[in-house]
Write an enzyme that holds these catalytic residues in place. Structure first.
Site, PDB file in Angstrom:
ATOM      1  N   HIS C 177     -24.127   4.365 -13.209  1.00  0.00           N
ATOM      2  CA  HIS C 177     -24.941   5.579 -13.135  1.00  0.00           C
ATOM      3  C   HIS C 177     -26.409   5.191 -13.063  1.00  0.00           C
ATOM      4  CE1 HIS C 177     -21.358   7.871 -13.640  1.00  0.00           C
ATOM      5  NE2 HIS C 177     -22.043   8.990 -13.587  1.00  0.00           N
ATOM      6  N   GLY C 218     -22.502  17.961 -16.984  1.00  0.00           N
ATOM      7  CA  GLY C 218     -22.040  16.752 -16.314  1.00  0.00           C
ATOM      8  C   GLY C 218     -23.074  16.146 -15.372  1.00  0.00           C
ATOM      9  N   HIS C 219     -22.718  15.017 -14.764  1.00  0.00           N
ATOM     10  CA  HIS C 219     -23.658  14.307 -13.893  1.00  0.00           C
ATOM     11  C   HIS C 219     -23.940  15.082 -12.604  1.00  0.00           C
ATOM     12  CE1 HIS C 219     -19.991  11.719 -12.381  1.00  0.00           C
ATOM     13  NE2 HIS C 219     -19.764  12.979 -12.264  1.00  0.00           N
ATOM     14  N   ASN C 220     -25.178  14.996 -12.167  1.00  0.00           N
ATOM     15  CA  ASN C 220     -25.650  15.582 -10.904  1.00  0.00           C
ATOM     16  C   ASN C 220     -25.705  17.113 -10.935  1.00  0.00           C
ATOM     17  OD1 ASN C 220     -25.386  12.874  -9.950  1.00  0.00           O
ATOM     18  ND2 ASN C 220     -23.262  13.299  -9.409  1.00  0.00           N
TER      19      ASN C 220
END
Lengths: 320, 320, 320
Positions: C177, C218-220
């Site tokens: 990441h 969460g990511h993004n």
């Protein structure tokens, strides 16, 4: 025949004690290598190679008395670690145990035999009763009050601001939170659980209530005595949970409702109204459990009937 | 043509590499300023102003190999910070990296190249394998055991007491928790996740399993190898999750059930029974996914039919 | 008539101010001992023994202005506690307030009047804007960026790795990441909430958005401006939440979907697709709220009709 520790039937060795409380574990009991098995009157005659079996009314309950005989539970060591930071005017009771890097802010008041583990933070003016135990990495916010024998597991947050805003001039203006957070005697609070302080009223957790991990208690909530709140339950602001309620895992209760005395909410129930005392409700939106079960059963029959229904409707409406 | 970093199509500049794995992103690809685009055989001919495109079997997988070439991942710096507190009898392996204010209680045993970040607490007698990395503000309870290459993100709690009480003499008497908490090799654990120790048995997380943020694992749970547990999943006590299962976000599994090998539970599923190996289940209460979809489809047709059904019933029952 | 603090009607004493915004609280108002009550035009004439009542357009909103007059909110005390650890190259603005055992890793950059409470960890190269307040036991990961006036409550984790793996060679290989985590101005983040950094893109929380306790981002993910995300909400990777959305407690949004501008998701909604701007959706799977209510109403009528339907089908299919 001596046994030195306790293990479940399928893992116990000859020097271990195990237990069998239900006939459904008969195959495990028949194959178990346990030296001694606690059995109930109902399981007393199940086949077992164990050297000894001991009949008790309830094997699981009996364990509660036996475990402390087999395992030395960790002892607390009084003392204040030299790296702990104790603020101005902090009042300590007898025999405190304060761990490394614990921080107790100015004016906090501690009862006797309080244990505060490593890296835990206690805010200014907080009050902790006798025999409170805060595990590592806990936060008690300023002014929160914990009764006697309260246990708080790692990472729990007690007395954080509630979630309250008024939309004004194009932004969410924060409502200052000036209410308290009161945890009564004998409450246990799980790891990473969060309990908000009140906005102007107090948030209160009643005596003897037990709260599991990752639970959220919103501002101004009042939880009664002797409740059980299981993991990941969420209780929104100003809810009343009366004495003796059980909220199973992942239950959500929306704001300002009352859960009546002794009510049970099944896992994942979504509550959007008051719940009558003594009843068991389940599902989304929550309904009396029997009604919810009937609706689910009907729902899963529906796809098989739908085509037949549509055909019948078409036919009979043509006729009409 | 040189690129220095990676970015998604809609944000990439001329000195960046991007990727397009599906034709549905054709509009983004046509408009992207990326200097280089990784494409698949299926997207190789989509219009694009990029100076270069590189065809690979799977652009997303290829990124996995490329990212370490573009980004220097942070290096660990061995050393023990002078503010870290190391208890009596702690055994350190080679090249530890122990951050500021980390606390390692008495008797803990660390493998080689262990990294313990700032403000993290490791309990007495805990065991950490080679190359374990604990991010900041983590708690590992006493006696927990972590295998090799286990990564624990900030705020996770490993080995806390489970939620177990017996109601006796008018109060919830706590069942002492004397079981272990065993995290096998190559497990990654997300931020603020909680994993309880066993009551008398162990809680076990199998090798290579990955757990997301804010997940709850109850006492005595056994999770197999190579599972994926996504955010906010809750697994109640004594559940068995066999190898290779996928539990999507906010799934809840009630106590003592078995999730069969390779099963998948869709997001928010509520599980109240055993799940057969290899199957995908969804909904509340969880059912085989196709059956659940059919029931939902039927449910949303129902309101439109209900009045017609009631009319027909009234008419035909009058006739009868 | 002088009042010194604020309390709800049922708890107020003669020296306290209370408020009554709705006629449904008439019984509480009639019985309240409050010295002064804020009333609306609608509640102005309700019976009350209070010495004085003050008519305002909205009593609840009026409190927002009054609370700061009754309560002295805690003041920040500039200074760096001697036990705080400040890494190499850290840049401090004016008047920082850094608490005991706080850790600020190398290269972090702080604006003016930043408050970092006890046992909080700020990662390397992180950037905190003017007037940021990090409560105790918080983790800000390396490279995360927080705008001005961002408040982060105890135990929140900002910028942890997202949950991303590729199954390859018999194991879940981690996607490194390398994306950022950007929290814009005036965001407030609740206790024990987790916000992941992006994989290659950034995770962004828009200005003025408020996030409650135990929320997962969460990511993004991109959350717009002025949203409200209530407790235990889970937002999976790459979701877009546009400006002004409200996500009520325990809502789950699965990956890659868009929640349109100003949409509302009711508590526990499970979102598996895009949500149109301005609409209110609820239930599992989420549907427009009115449609979901109709389906639920029909569902709970179904068990009562099912036997009659089956009888009718049997009869009419015999006839056919």
């Amino acid at each position: 025949m001596a046994v030195a520790s306790v293990a479940p039937l399928d893992r116990a060795r000859a020097d271990q004690l195990s237990f069998c409380g239900s006939a459904k574990y008969a195959p495990l009991m028949a194959a178990s290598a346990a030296g001694v098995v606690l059995v109930s009157p109902q399981t007393a005659d199940l086949p077992s190679p164990a050297a000894a079996r001991i009949v008790v009314p309830n094997p699981h309950d009996a364990l509660l008395s036996l475990i402390p005989r087999f395992y030395r539970l960790p002892e607390r060591t009084p003392g204040v670690h030299p790296t702990a930071v104790i603020g101005r005017g902090v009042v300590m009771g007898e025999a405190p145990s304060i761990g490394p890097h614990a921080v107790i802010e100015a004016g906090a008041v501690l009862g006797d035999r309080v244990t505060i583990d490593a890296n835990t933070t206690v805010g200014a003016q907080a009050r902790l009763g006798d025999d409170v135990h805060l595990y590592p990495n806990v936060t008690v916010y300023a002014n929160a009050r914990l009764g006697r024998r309260v246990t708080v597991h790692a990472g729990a947050r007690i007395g954080s601001d509630g979630f309250g805003y008024v939309f004004r001039d194009g932004r969410h203006a924060k409502i200052p939170h000036v209410g308290g957070c009161l945890i009564e005697d004998d409450v246990e609070i799980g790891a990473n659980t969060t309990i908000d302080r009140g906005s102007i009223d107090d948030t209160v957790i009643g005596a003897g209530t037990k709260i599991d991990n990752l639970v959220q208690i919103g501002h101004n909530v009042r939880v009664g005595r002797l409740c059980l709140l299981m993991s990941q339950v969420g209780v929104a602001g100003s809810v009343r949970v009366e004495d003796g309620c059980i909220l199973a895992g992942q239950v959500g209760v929306s704001g300002h409702h009352t859960i009546g005395k002794g009510a049970t909410l099944a896992a994942q129930a979504g509550v959007f109204g008051d719940i009558p005392a003594g009843e068991t409700w389940s599902g989304y939106p929550a309904r009396p459990h029997k009604e919810a079960l009937r609706a689910q059963a009907a729902l899963f029959k529906l796809p098989g009937l739908l085509r037949r229904i549509e055909r019948l409707l078409a036919r009979s409406e043509d006729d009409a």
